[in-house]
Design an enzyme around this catalytic site. Structure first.
Site, PDB file in Angstrom:
ATOM      1  CG  ASP A  14      -2.048   0.981   1.129  1.00  0.00           C
ATOM      2  OD1 ASP A  14      -2.410   1.353  -0.009  1.00  0.00           O
ATOM      3  OD2 ASP A  14      -2.575   1.391   2.181  1.00  0.00           O
ATOM      4  CG  ASN A  36       1.827   1.531  -5.182  1.00  0.00           C
ATOM      5  OD1 ASN A  36       2.705   1.299  -4.352  1.00  0.00           O
ATOM      6  ND2 ASN A  36       1.344   0.601  -5.982  1.00  0.00           N
ATOM      7  N   GLY A  37      -0.073   5.497  -4.391  1.00  0.00           N
ATOM      8  CA  GLY A  37      -0.669   6.770  -4.798  1.00  0.00           C
ATOM      9  C   GLY A  37      -0.088   7.935  -4.012  1.00  0.00           C
ATOM     10  NE  ARG A  91      -4.529   6.736  -6.922  1.00  0.00           N
ATOM     11  CZ  ARG A  91      -4.353   6.395  -5.649  1.00  0.00           C
ATOM     12  NH1 ARG A  91      -4.097   7.304  -4.752  1.00  0.00           N
ATOM     13  NH2 ARG A  91      -4.459   5.137  -5.273  1.00  0.00           N
ATOM     14  CB  SER A 142      -8.739  -5.418  -2.655  1.00  0.00           C
ATOM     15  OG  SER A 142      -9.269  -4.131  -2.876  1.00  0.00           O
ATOM     16  CB  THR A 143     -13.208  -7.748  -3.918  1.00  0.00           C
ATOM     17  OG1 THR A 143     -12.678  -9.062  -3.898  1.00  0.00           O
ATOM     18  CG2 THR A 143     -14.617  -7.769  -4.461  1.00  0.00           C
ATOM     19  CG  ASN A 169      -7.956  -2.102  -4.807  1.00  0.00           C
ATOM     20  OD1 ASN A 169      -7.002  -2.860  -4.602  1.00  0.00           O
ATOM     21  ND2 ASN A 169      -8.210  -1.062  -4.021  1.00  0.00           N
ATOM     22  NE  ARG A 176      -2.655  -1.245   4.684  1.00  0.00           N
ATOM     23  CZ  ARG A 176      -3.910  -1.370   4.283  1.00  0.00           C
ATOM     24  NH1 ARG A 176      -4.672  -2.296   4.783  1.00  0.00           N
ATOM     25  NH2 ARG A 176      -4.418  -0.548   3.364  1.00  0.00           N
ATOM     26  CB  SER A 233      -7.591  -3.726   3.353  1.00  0.00           C
ATOM     27  OG  SER A 233      -7.305  -2.493   3.955  1.00  0.00           O
TER      28      SER A 233
END
Ligand code: IPE
Ligand code: IPE
Ligand code: MG
Length: 247
Positions: free
Chosen positions: A21, A23-24, A34, A66-67, A69, A189, A197
């Site tokens: 997690d 990146n953006g 992003r 993820s679902t 996302n 994480r 998440s």
């Protein structure tokens, strides 16, 4: 002594998972789009996979999409899918060189055709590799996985192959997408959030949790070694007392 040298290679976690997690925010902090963060994230992925191989980690599972996302803006979803195709093509030779076997968990039926076939092709090519097993969680969520598992078990019961009293923890584990992997030992994480998440909820029941503020594009070999050292300092009691562990 380097971090790598400090690691006890006889007490490695068998199965490490990473929620990649940040990146953006990493890109935003540099005044970039992003997607630039996602591209740099692929570099981190490459470095971490080669560090895993160097250590001799058996199972490395990476949360890539993820679902939930799927609810991001369609441009970002498309950019991520295209990046996946590109990265798979570019990185496959390296996976072969490193003896890494690729697999994937998640609802792959939702992937665009080119992403699905790139993934399938890479999995087939690397199927004989015997080193680190790298699993990408794509279009994955724990609740999706558990729902699928319950449906499957209910069907088995209706067809008369399974009695309710025959359902054990093993039956459930065997109905999950991770059926041929050991339980999670360490969940990492990046990116500062302290939440799971919807990732590997069942499998992480007794995992050690390692949260770092470092954004994924800055998470490289040394950060992985640091996380493993953290893991090796934990006392895993599995409900028992410290005294019992010494006996
Ligand atoms: C993780 O980085 C990558 C994916 C979820 C695909 P993010 O894109 O979530 O980056 P942040 O958390 O917004 O910084
Ligand atoms: C979790 O990251 C999923 C992946 C890293 C693929 P998110 O950035 O989507 O997580 P939340 O929604 O902030 O918890
Ligand atoms: Mg995020």
């Amino acid at each position: 002594m380097s971090l790598f040298d400090q690691i006890d290679k006889d007490r490695l976690p068998q199965h490490v998972a990473i929620i990649m997690d940040g990146n953006g925010r990493w890109a935003k902090a540099r005044g970039k789009e992003r997607s630039y963060g996602h591209q740099e994230g692929v570099v981190s992925l490459r470095k971490v996979v080669s560090a895993a191989r160097k250590l001799g980690l058996k199972f490395l599972t990476l949360y890539a999409f993820s679902t939930e996302n799927w609810n991001r803006p369609v441009e970002e979803v498309n950019a991520l899918m295209s990046l996946m195709v590109l990265a798979i093509h570019r990185e496959t030779p390296l996976l072969m060189e490193n003896n890494v076997r690729l697999s994937a968990i998640g609802d792959l039926s939702r992937l665009p055709e080119d992403a699905y076939s790139a993934l399938k092709e890479c999995m087939a090519l690397t199927a004989g590799n015997t080193g680190t097993r790298m699993t990408l969680a794509i279009s994955y969520s724990s609740r999706w996985e558990l729902t699928e598992a319950v449906r499957h078990l209910a069907q088995e019961a209706i067809e008369g192959h399974l009695k309710p009293e025959e359902i054990t923890e093993t039956t459930i584990s065997d109905a999950l997408t991770t059926r041929d992997m050991p339980d999670l030992d360490l969940m990492i994480r990046t990116g500062g959030e302290k939440r799971i998440s919807n990732f590997l909820l069942w499998q992480a029941s007794y995992a050690e949790l390692y949260f770092t503020d470092i954004y994924w594009p800055d998470f490289r070999e040394e950060e992985l070694y640091g996380a493993i050292l953290y893991y090796q300092r934990r006392e895993r009691r599995f409900g028992k007392t410290s005294e019992q562990l010494i006996l």
